[in-house]
Scaffold this motif. Structure first.
Motif, mmCIF file in Angstrom:
data_model
loop_
_atom_site.group_PDB
_atom_site.id
_atom_site.type_symbol
_atom_site.label_atom_id
_atom_site.label_comp_id
_atom_site.label_asym_id
_atom_site.label_seq_id
_atom_site.Cartn_x
_atom_site.Cartn_y
_atom_site.Cartn_z
ATOM 1 N N ARG A 10 43.793 46.736 41.932
ATOM 2 C CA ARG A 10 45.139 46.401 42.380
ATOM 3 C C ARG A 10 45.507 47.063 43.715
ATOM 4 N NH1 ARG A 10 48.291 43.571 39.797
ATOM 5 N NH2 ARG A 10 47.399 44.013 37.760
ATOM 6 N N LEU A 15 44.871 41.398 46.104
ATOM 7 C CA LEU A 15 44.845 41.253 44.644
ATOM 8 C C LEU A 15 46.046 41.891 43.959
ATOM 9 C CD1 LEU A 15 41.066 42.014 43.912
ATOM 10 C CD2 LEU A 15 42.147 39.789 44.296
ATOM 11 N N GLU A 17 49.103 41.072 43.516
ATOM 12 C CA GLU A 17 50.007 40.197 42.764
ATOM 13 C C GLU A 17 49.313 39.470 41.623
ATOM 14 O OE1 GLU A 17 53.172 40.248 43.302
ATOM 15 O OE2 GLU A 17 53.035 41.496 45.100
ATOM 16 N N VAL A 18 48.011 39.712 41.448
ATOM 17 C CA VAL A 18 47.259 39.020 40.395
ATOM 18 C C VAL A 18 47.536 39.709 39.052
ATOM 19 C CG1 VAL A 18 44.963 38.353 39.586
ATOM 20 C CG2 VAL A 18 45.471 38.362 42.042
ATOM 21 N N GLU A 22 43.942 38.596 34.425
ATOM 22 C CA GLU A 22 43.013 37.882 35.302
ATOM 23 C C GLU A 22 42.091 38.863 36.029
ATOM 24 O OE1 GLU A 22 44.609 34.827 37.764
ATOM 25 O OE2 GLU A 22 45.804 33.922 36.156
ATOM 26 N N LEU A 23 42.637 40.021 36.429
ATOM 27 C CA LEU A 23 41.793 41.031 37.054
ATOM 28 C C LEU A 23 40.774 41.573 36.052
ATOM 29 C CD1 LEU A 23 44.319 43.082 39.225
ATOM 30 C CD2 LEU A 23 42.648 41.406 40.004
ATOM 31 N N LYS A 119 42.125 30.515 36.073
ATOM 32 C CA LYS A 119 42.721 31.740 36.607
ATOM 33 C C LYS A 119 43.466 31.410 37.907
ATOM 34 C CE LYS A 119 40.604 33.608 33.192
ATOM 35 N NZ LYS A 119 41.370 33.848 31.960
ATOM 36 N N TYR A 121 46.237 32.575 39.540
ATOM 37 C CA TYR A 121 46.661 33.592 40.506
ATOM 38 C C TYR A 121 45.467 34.243 41.204
ATOM 39 C CZ TYR A 121 51.254 33.021 38.442
ATOM 40 O OH TYR A 121 52.453 32.490 38.010
ATOM 41 N N LEU A 122 44.400 34.484 40.458
ATOM 42 C CA LEU A 122 43.183 35.033 41.064
ATOM 43 C C LEU A 122 42.604 34.037 42.074
ATOM 44 C CD1 LEU A 122 41.004 37.184 41.230
ATOM 45 C CD2 LEU A 122 39.882 36.129 39.239
ATOM 46 N N ALA A 125 44.726 33.975 45.199
ATOM 47 C CA ALA A 125 44.492 35.151 46.038
ATOM 48 C C ALA A 125 43.201 35.011 46.837
ATOM 49 C CB ALA A 125 44.445 36.403 45.173
#
Length: 465
Positions: A10, A15, A17-18, A22-23, A119, A121-122, A125
């Motif tokens: 993070r 990354l 805001e992911v 998902e991370l 995924k 948001y990932l 990004a």
């Protein structure tokens, strides 16, 4: 994977805001890899691996140009690289060399499609990373294209300027040597106390010849005349017979002219008078050579100034497009001559001035003419035809070559950025992209018609812009 956490990822700007889940999914499906300095993540020709994240260390990115590598950037801690979502790149074109011991997270390429589907948001990004990468790489390639074009023109100009500049230097040295002889020659001439009317005749003859256009002779005609003059001078006992015969031939003297001069020369003065005539004609020839060479340099400098349009502001102006085309041909003259290319210019002299950004249009002519010359290079010779005409409210410029032609299989790709059939180091694939972009700025179009032995590149845009 216990040593890599969501919190560690993070801290990476792209990354932050992911969502955590998902991370964590990225961590769970990735592999931590360590490489020592000197190793490569990938090389040109390798299949691009899936996304990777640099955790520690540094990687140098190098683009192969000819037999060398040009550094284009680096990946350092927290950088993201590899094959990113929706990227069209499949094969690597860079060296990624580890310069500091490297630890990175490698995501498998085969799971990239699953990432894009599940995924959001990932994926978003990583797409943002890809967009920035494309922007940076495009800026680099455009700069490289400009520098390569500048390099080509500079090499040609250096050669073109070197010849007349060397001629000026040689001429100045020869003139200095010749002028050193003047006092001695003058003293020899006046020692014969030649009547003023005879001096006036000889001087008028030399003046008349220097002001007359030099005769155009074939090799055989010149050789025959020079032999006749040599025999005449030798019979009269003139020293430096060969040199004097050569310069008299250059200025179109015949044996009748020499006989007329002889009638105004006192007994015993033939050698001195002809030595003085020879010196004057040599001086005249050297001065003319220096004048021609200097004019050539001046024309080249003027062509550069007009080509770059550096004495005017930006924006559209009314101008004769033929001037820009001719200046571009001057800039490429070295390449034209080396390629044994015959240039045919068919210009519509009734074309009105067009409203255009002339400096930008010169980039269009440069890229199209340079490509045409490259296409004819394998043949060892060629014919380049440039024609212009008016069609309604538009101007048409057609650049034709009789080179190898564009294969039908790639014709639809030639205007795509980075597409090139030239070897690495010779082309970047941006020349025709630049052409298309500039012509579109002028509300115009670029068309291509190509068959083996004939390719036409047609540029059309409004006269009033």
């Amino acid at each position: 994977m216990d040593n890599l956490t969501v919190e560690r990822l993070r801290v990476i700007e792209n990354l932050k805001e992911v969502p955590d889940e998902e991370l964590q999914w990225l961590i769970d499906h990735g592999t931590i890899i360590k490489l020592p300095a000197g190793k490569y993540i990938f090389k040109p020709g390798d299949i691009l691996p899936g996304p990777f994240i640099i955790l520690f260390g540094k990687v140098r990115l190098c683009l192969p140009i000819g037999h060398e590598r040009q550094e284009v950037g680096t990946y350092e801690e927290n950088a993201i690289g590899g094959n990113l979502p929706f990227s069209r790149a499949k094969i690597a074109n860079l060296f990624t060399e580890v310069v500091e011991e490297l630890t990175y997270l490698q995501f498998p390429l085969e799971l990239l499609e699953q990432m894009t589907q599940t995924k959001f948001y990932l994926t978003q990004a990583l797409v943002h990373v890809m967009a920035n990468r494309i922007k940076d790489y495009t800026a680099f390639e455009q700069q490289t294209e400009k520098m390569m074009a500048l390099g080509k023109l500079s090499a040609g100009l250096a050669h073109e300027l070197n010849n007349p500049a060397a001629a000026v230097v040689r001429g100045a040295a020869a003139l200095a040597e010749n002028l050193k002889k003047a006092p001695n020659l003058f003293s020899q001439v006046i020692s014969f106390n030649i009547p003023s009317e005879d001096i006036a005749y000889v001087c008028s003859k030399i003046t008349a010849v220097s002001q007359t256009q030099k005769p155009v002779m074939t090799m055989m005609e010149r050789s025959s005349l020079e032999d006749d003059l040599f025999d005449w001078l030798e019979r009269e006992g003139v020293a430096d017979t060969s040199e004097t015969a050569e310069i008299l031939t250059d200025f179109g003297f015949g044996t009748n002219d020499l006989a007329a001069l002889l009638s105004h020369i006192p007994e015993g003065g033939v050698n001195a008078i002809f030595a003085w005539i020879n010196s004057n004609l040599v001086t005249e020839k050297i001065v003319n050579d220096i004048k021609d060479a200097s004019a050539r340099i001046s024309n080249l400098v003027g062509a550069v100034k007009n080509f770059t349009h550096m004495d005017q502001g930006h924006g559209k102006k009314k101008a004769d497009i033929h001037i820009g085309i001719r200046n571009t041909l001057i800039m490429l003259e070295h390449k034209i001559r080396n390629g044994n290319v015959n240039v045919i210019e068919k210009y519509d002299t009734e074309l009105p001035p067009v409203s255009a950004m002339i400096g930008e249009l010169n980039q269009v002519w440069t890229n199209l003419l340079d490509n045409a010359l490259d296409a004819m290079e394998p043949n060892g010779s060629g014919q380049l035809t440039i024609s212009t005409h008016r069609a309604g409210d538009c101007v048409h410029v057609t650049i034709s070559d009789n080179g190898t032609g564009i294969p039908e299989s790639i014709k639809g790709n030639i205007f795509n950025p980075f597409f090139t059939t030239k070897p690495i180091g010779k082309g970047t694939g941006l020349g025709l992209d630049v052409v298309m972009r500039i012509v579109k700025q002028h509300k115009g179009v670029v068309k291509v018609s190509s068959n083996p032995g004939k390719t036409d590149m047609i540029v059309e845009f409004p006269i009033e812009g």
